[in-house]
Design a protein around this motif. Sequence first.
Motif, PDB file in Angstrom:
ATOM      1  N   GLY A   1       0.769  -1.330   0.031  1.00 49.79           N
ATOM      2  CA  GLY A   1      -0.046  -0.002   0.002  1.00 49.79           C
ATOM      3  C   GLY A   1       0.622   1.335  -0.038  1.00 49.79           C
ATOM      4  O   GLY A   1       0.470   2.412   0.397  1.00 49.79           O
ATOM      5  N   GLU A   2       1.830   1.333  -0.392  1.00 45.71           N
ATOM      6  CA  GLU A   2       2.803   2.386  -0.566  1.00 45.71           C
ATOM      7  C   GLU A   2       2.412   3.342  -1.500  1.00 45.71           C
ATOM      8  O   GLU A   2       1.699   2.991  -2.348  1.00 45.71           O
ATOM      9  N   THR A   3       2.962   4.440  -1.446  1.00 51.14           N
ATOM     10  CA  THR A   3       2.731   5.370  -2.791  1.00 51.14           C
ATOM     11  C   THR A   3       4.153   5.657  -3.615  1.00 51.14           C
ATOM     12  O   THR A   3       5.255   4.997  -3.153  1.00 51.14           O
ATOM     13  N   SER A   4       3.720   5.976  -4.366  1.00 50.89           N
ATOM     14  CA  SER A   4       5.180   6.295  -5.547  1.00 50.89           C
ATOM     15  C   SER A   4       5.257   7.649  -5.743  1.00 50.89           C
ATOM     16  O   SER A   4       4.445   8.756  -5.643  1.00 50.89           O
ATOM     17  N   LEU A   5       6.682   8.073  -6.249  1.00 51.30           N
ATOM     18  CA  LEU A   5       7.010   9.595  -6.444  1.00 51.30           C
ATOM     19  C   LEU A   5       7.490   9.480  -7.760  1.00 51.30           C
ATOM     20  O   LEU A   5       8.212   8.335  -8.504  1.00 51.30           O
TER      21      LEU A   5
ATOM     22  N   ALA B   1      13.667   1.887  -7.640  1.00 47.42           N
ATOM     23  CA  ALA B   1      13.826   2.859  -8.705  1.00 47.42           C
ATOM     24  C   ALA B   1      13.227   2.193  -9.968  1.00 47.42           C
ATOM     25  O   ALA B   1      14.189   1.234 -10.406  1.00 47.42           O
ATOM     26  N   PHE B   2      11.937   2.655 -10.672  1.00 46.29           N
ATOM     27  CA  PHE B   2      11.663   1.833 -11.835  1.00 46.29           C
ATOM     28  C   PHE B   2      11.569   2.944 -12.995  1.00 46.29           C
ATOM     29  O   PHE B   2      11.542   3.884 -12.941  1.00 46.29           O
ATOM     30  N   ASN B   3      11.393   1.938 -14.011  1.00 42.79           N
ATOM     31  CA  ASN B   3      11.266   2.652 -15.577  1.00 42.79           C
ATOM     32  C   ASN B   3       9.790   2.991 -15.172  1.00 42.79           C
ATOM     33  O   ASN B   3       8.797   2.348 -14.964  1.00 42.79           O
TER      34      ASN B   3
ATOM     35  N   GLY C   1      12.643  10.058 -16.657  1.00 38.73           N
ATOM     36  CA  GLY C   1      11.729   9.907 -15.648  1.00 38.73           C
ATOM     37  C   GLY C   1      11.999   8.802 -14.681  1.00 38.73           C
ATOM     38  O   GLY C   1      12.589   7.688 -15.444  1.00 38.73           O
ATOM     39  N   ILE C   2      11.763   8.532 -13.558  1.00 34.58           N
ATOM     40  CA  ILE C   2      12.068   7.455 -12.753  1.00 34.58           C
ATOM     41  C   ILE C   2      10.933   7.207 -11.740  1.00 34.58           C
ATOM     42  O   ILE C   2      10.389   8.321 -10.989  1.00 34.58           O
TER      43      ILE C   2
END
Length: 521
Positions: free
Chosen positions: A440-444, A467-469, A453-454
């Motif tokens: 349930g985390e958020t992303s940035l 860190a995702f594509n 973009g990351i």
Amino acid sequence: YLTAYAGQFTNKNDNGRTGQNLQETILTPANVNVSTFGKLFSFPVDGSLLAEPLYVANVNIPSPLNGAAGYHNVLYVTTGNDSVYAFDADDKVPSGPLWQVSFISPPGVVPVPGSCVKWPATSEIGIMATPVIDPNTNTMYLVARTLEGSNDDCTGNFVFRLHALDITTGNEKFGGPVVIQASVPGTGVGSVSGQLAFNPQWENARAGLLETQSSQDVDPIIYVSTSSINDKGTYHGWIMGYDSLTLTQNYVFCTTPNGTQGGIWQMGAGPTADSNGNIFLQTGNGTFDNVDDFGMSVLKLTPNNGSLVLIDYYTPTNNLLLNQQDWDLSSAGLLLLPPQPGNYPDLMIGGGKEGTIYVINRDDLGEYNPAGDAIVQYIVGAIRPSIPGNPTDYGLWNAPTYFQGNVYMIGQGDYPKMFTLNNGLLPTTATSTGLVSMWGETSLISANGTNNGIVWILQYEAPVLWAFNPNDLTQDYYDTTQDPTRDSIASKSVGRSVPVIANGRVYVPAAKKIEVFGLLQ
């Protein structure tokens, strides 16, 4: 490093809660990897980290604790122990914070013990809501809770205060702090003689603060919203607006004046606001009568003639079931999208523990329709849904994030998911799904405009920084398990805390410290 990024002044970067820093010129997919990116240093603090840190570039600190007067990039950190820290964000002053203030003086004034509000997750509940900074006046606004006249035995006075601090010194401004109090006409639970008063013991400020201004306001307004902790005690949902330059309380709205509950917590995400000063938020379990009480609803509020007025709302047709199963809408915050093509240019996206995604027209929220939900989209099961009778809640527990036509969401016990918008509509299944189950985390987002973009995610339970594509969530540029000896985060913060990405650094809340990641050279 020299960058044009002025700073992050509010929860998730802006009042739309998009989670985007589009002025990150240092971190790129090419250099965010285990060879060139990792943990650099940390900042210790005196309590749990529940609020999101904030960042301001080029702050003139006239008299820091360590004597290094001058301009600093500053990271502002608040704790459950009712402390505020200002650190040199680049660690150029390693001997300690630039300044620090505390709002307690034991034994007479202490942060509220978790045991006094039946919350076992932490020993103290001082500052939980992410503050907001006004860069025009160099002022940070925050809410601190204290227990006063007691030796931690829960018999003293529970007090909320709104503080306005000078970000250069930590000194109070505008005659602050002010005690947060409120009352409205009502016959709801806890009312006396037709008046319902704010209850400082059972209310809790979890959702981030909001600064916005409408045509009705002379000065910007600071909004504070509250709920309970774990549905304990006698509580309601409150949102209160204070003049940013006088700290006068201008607005009060209660979500259930003639009922009960209806809290505003949103797992720490602040209420959102559009450019006209309209405020959007989600309420949790509580009374819904379609007249005065709006538990389990999405609300649109606006200042009008000295009052904060409910001008539109959306309540799901199955709100009774949501209440029965404890499937709060307020477990997650709202995302306001930029203007979209198609029939509905002004959209927002929300959801809750049920696991359903709501795409709502901000110009016509749809109200309550027992024959069927009158919103733009209602996508059942797109996020791992909660199961009746199952003690584990699934669904959304944080706010969605936006970047370049994509919406990112992480359900509890689910995988990170990306949904690509098409004429303002979401696909019924994810466009891309990550490979790691999260909680349930958020992303940035960090990017240089539309480039480099990351997607950043701080996994809560592990904890792991990822860190995702942004176009393919199966592609992991970097994570802290790749070099655990160097980069591991020793232990998690108490809540689902949100990092800050600024000027080539990622500031990660951990247990009583901020772990700082960046380029190794």
